[in-house]
Design a protein around this motif. Sequence first.
Motif, PDB file in Angstrom:
ATOM      1  N   VAL B 176      18.125-134.734  19.851  1.00  0.00           N
ATOM      2  CA  VAL B 176      17.073-133.953  20.634  1.00  0.00           C
ATOM      3  C   VAL B 176      16.673-132.530  20.257  1.00  0.00           C
ATOM      4  N   GLY B 177      17.779-131.951  20.316  1.00  0.00           N
ATOM      5  CA  GLY B 177      17.858-130.409  19.820  1.00  0.00           C
ATOM      6  C   GLY B 177      16.712-130.059  18.528  1.00  0.00           C
ATOM      7  N   LEU B 180      12.842-131.583  19.163  1.00  0.00           N
ATOM      8  CA  LEU B 180      12.163-130.804  20.169  1.00  0.00           C
ATOM      9  C   LEU B 180      12.054-129.309  19.686  1.00  0.00           C
ATOM     10  N   ALA B 181      13.023-128.847  19.060  1.00  0.00           N
ATOM     11  CA  ALA B 181      13.026-127.455  18.582  1.00  0.00           C
ATOM     12  C   ALA B 181      11.957-127.109  17.441  1.00  0.00           C
ATOM     13  N   MET B 243      20.949-130.568  27.039  1.00  0.00           N
ATOM     14  CA  MET B 243      19.933-131.031  25.866  1.00  0.00           C
ATOM     15  C   MET B 243      18.755-129.676  26.191  1.00  0.00           C
ATOM     16  N   THR B 247      17.835-126.949  23.542  1.00  0.00           N
ATOM     17  CA  THR B 247      16.408-126.909  22.942  1.00  0.00           C
ATOM     18  C   THR B 247      15.811-125.381  22.896  1.00  0.00           C
ATOM     19  N   GLN B 250      17.646-123.364  20.482  1.00  0.00           N
ATOM     20  CA  GLN B 250      17.441-123.574  19.228  1.00  0.00           C
ATOM     21  C   GLN B 250      15.886-123.189  18.741  1.00  0.00           C
ATOM     22  N   SER B 251      15.050-123.409  19.703  1.00  0.00           N
ATOM     23  CA  SER B 251      13.592-123.176  19.287  1.00  0.00           C
ATOM     24  C   SER B 251      13.516-121.645  18.940  1.00  0.00           C
ATOM     25  N   THR B 254      14.553-121.439  15.448  1.00  0.00           N
ATOM     26  CA  THR B 254      13.763-122.073  14.585  1.00  0.00           C
ATOM     27  C   THR B 254      12.622-121.223  14.413  1.00  0.00           C
ATOM     28  N   THR B 311      26.884-127.807  18.910  1.00  0.00           N
ATOM     29  CA  THR B 311      26.769-128.840  19.955  1.00  0.00           C
ATOM     30  C   THR B 311      28.132-128.879  20.530  1.00  0.00           C
TER      31      THR B 311
END
Lengths: 248, 375
Positions: B176-177, B180-181, B243, B247, B250-251, B254, B311
């Motif tokens: 999921v990370g 979505l990220a 999650m 996310t 992480q975004s 990224t 995680t």
Amino acid sequence: MIKDDSIIKITKLNKWYGKFHALKDIDLSVGTTEKIVICGPSGSGKSTLIRCINRLEVHQEGSIKVDGIELSDDIKQITEIRSDVGMVFQHFNLFPHLTVLENCSLAPIWVRKKSKVEAEQMAMELLEKVRIPDQVNKYPGQLSGGQQQRVAIARALCMQPRIMLFDEPTSALDPEMIKEVLETMIELADSGMTMIVVTHEMGFANRVADRIIFMDEGQIVEQNDPDSFFNKPQSDRTKLFLSQILDH
Amino acid sequence: MSLNSNKFERIPDRLPPINSIGWVAWVKQNLFGSVSNTLITLLFFYLIFLYIPPFLDWAVFNANISGTDRSVCDDNKSGACWTFVKVRIEQLLFGLYFTLNPDQTWRPILAFIVFACLLIPLVIERTPHKKWLLLTLIILYPVFFVSVVGGGVFGIPESDASQWGGLLLTFALAFVGIVLALPLGILLALGRRSKMPIVRSFSIIYIEFWRGTPLITILFMASVMLPLFFPSGVEFDKVVRAMIGITLFQSAYTAEAVRGGLQAIDKGQTEASMALGMGYWQQTIFIILPQALRISIPSIVNTFIALFKDTSLVSIIGLLDLLKIAQNSSRSLDWNGYDIEAYMFAGLVFWMFCFGMSMYSQKLERKLDTDRNTE
């Protein structure tokens, strides 16, 4: 010289970069199918001028009309003008991640909304005209400088523009490659395209230009037909410039 | 051209001298090229000789794998106790719920198999319709995963997500990370370079805020504070909260990786696409992003690998991910004292996933690079 059927009409154009006055009161009309060569020392504003015509640079004062449409902040009008005005750059600016064929067909598909088949067919025809027939599936990095610049010309032509702008198209090329690009441009001129070319290739100017414009310090110093321009230059500045680029 | 002949004659190519090619030349040049090079080579051979054989004795040759309880291992202390990992494998891979309901373990197994079936063709170069496969993996697979593993539909008994654990939980959080990220990060990176001041400021504040906060803090906040922002009655599962936290965090990372790529693109690319009449999104999607993402693959994958390992921090909010469950098992009465084996197993699984990502990124990089320039 100024014709009534002008396709580009520039009046009192002024442009600044910060406080630097880059273009000063430029007036210029370009007739349909007319070929204009702009020359002048570096920093004289010649590239800035043609980049204003398709709004790669934004002017602060005066007006530019292309095909009757006034250039403003209106995105729709800018897009319309840009798809009617092709441009070739000094450093080619081909898209390195796309093949030659994709470089040429991308904008017709997404901007002109042509079908893929139609766009590729036209791209092939134009690539044949600039004599890049068997390299269409190669990437730009695999071609020579001269070939890349001819692809760039074909890419611009694929949008079926009514005007072509050339910003020092041969300045980044090896001497052996200059000729093949100039030949392509001469063929294009002979086909009746309206062209504005910033270049130092005086042989080319003499051969195709209807009018040569000499710029310095953001101003148009002198404009004339090639014969008068080379043989009877009016201003001292032009004489000095010509003596420097021709006597070597 | 030479002066005394007016003909240009091409000298035919010859092979290089024989002692400059082949493996003997390679060894000589690279391992024993100089005195210091030779010394380093010998030192490393010595170290390998010193440490590798004893380790192999412990991990492989003397290791215990038979039996179902610790007595086998206790009798032979000179080798590793893989019996422990064998007995506890379901717990390590799937967590508490599926250990307590062994008749349900087919569900996570099926989820992993389907994932592998979707992923492997994606990695193989010649697979057709990759775009659709990728979309299936990103959009349909999560739905499939939640219905099969989570249950509650098609007569599959419901499993409480907070009782997922082990690799299953680690996998779900990382998947999921990552999924979505990446799009969020791309949008944020574009936003940070936008000419619109509000969009730009928002992106900068977002990125700097989440990047400057430790993930542990974010997980705490997601666990404790997130429920406060929603009306009572709206209840998020603990896993979903983790999650969301991962996310958001992480975004931001990224985004910075993608921005690095965006900055490397020559201005002429934008100008050329503008001159062709392309609008902002057309330029971005067809011209700028494909090039920028290719450049930033190494750093994007780097953030994904970091995420996969990070995680394990969810243990701080009481979730039993792979690492935590391995630790817990080795502290149970049955297996107390065999924590080296537990950590090694967890480490090996983490390594396999991260190394896989790394290999794929290198492959992708090479592929895109040869496309670009095969001269």
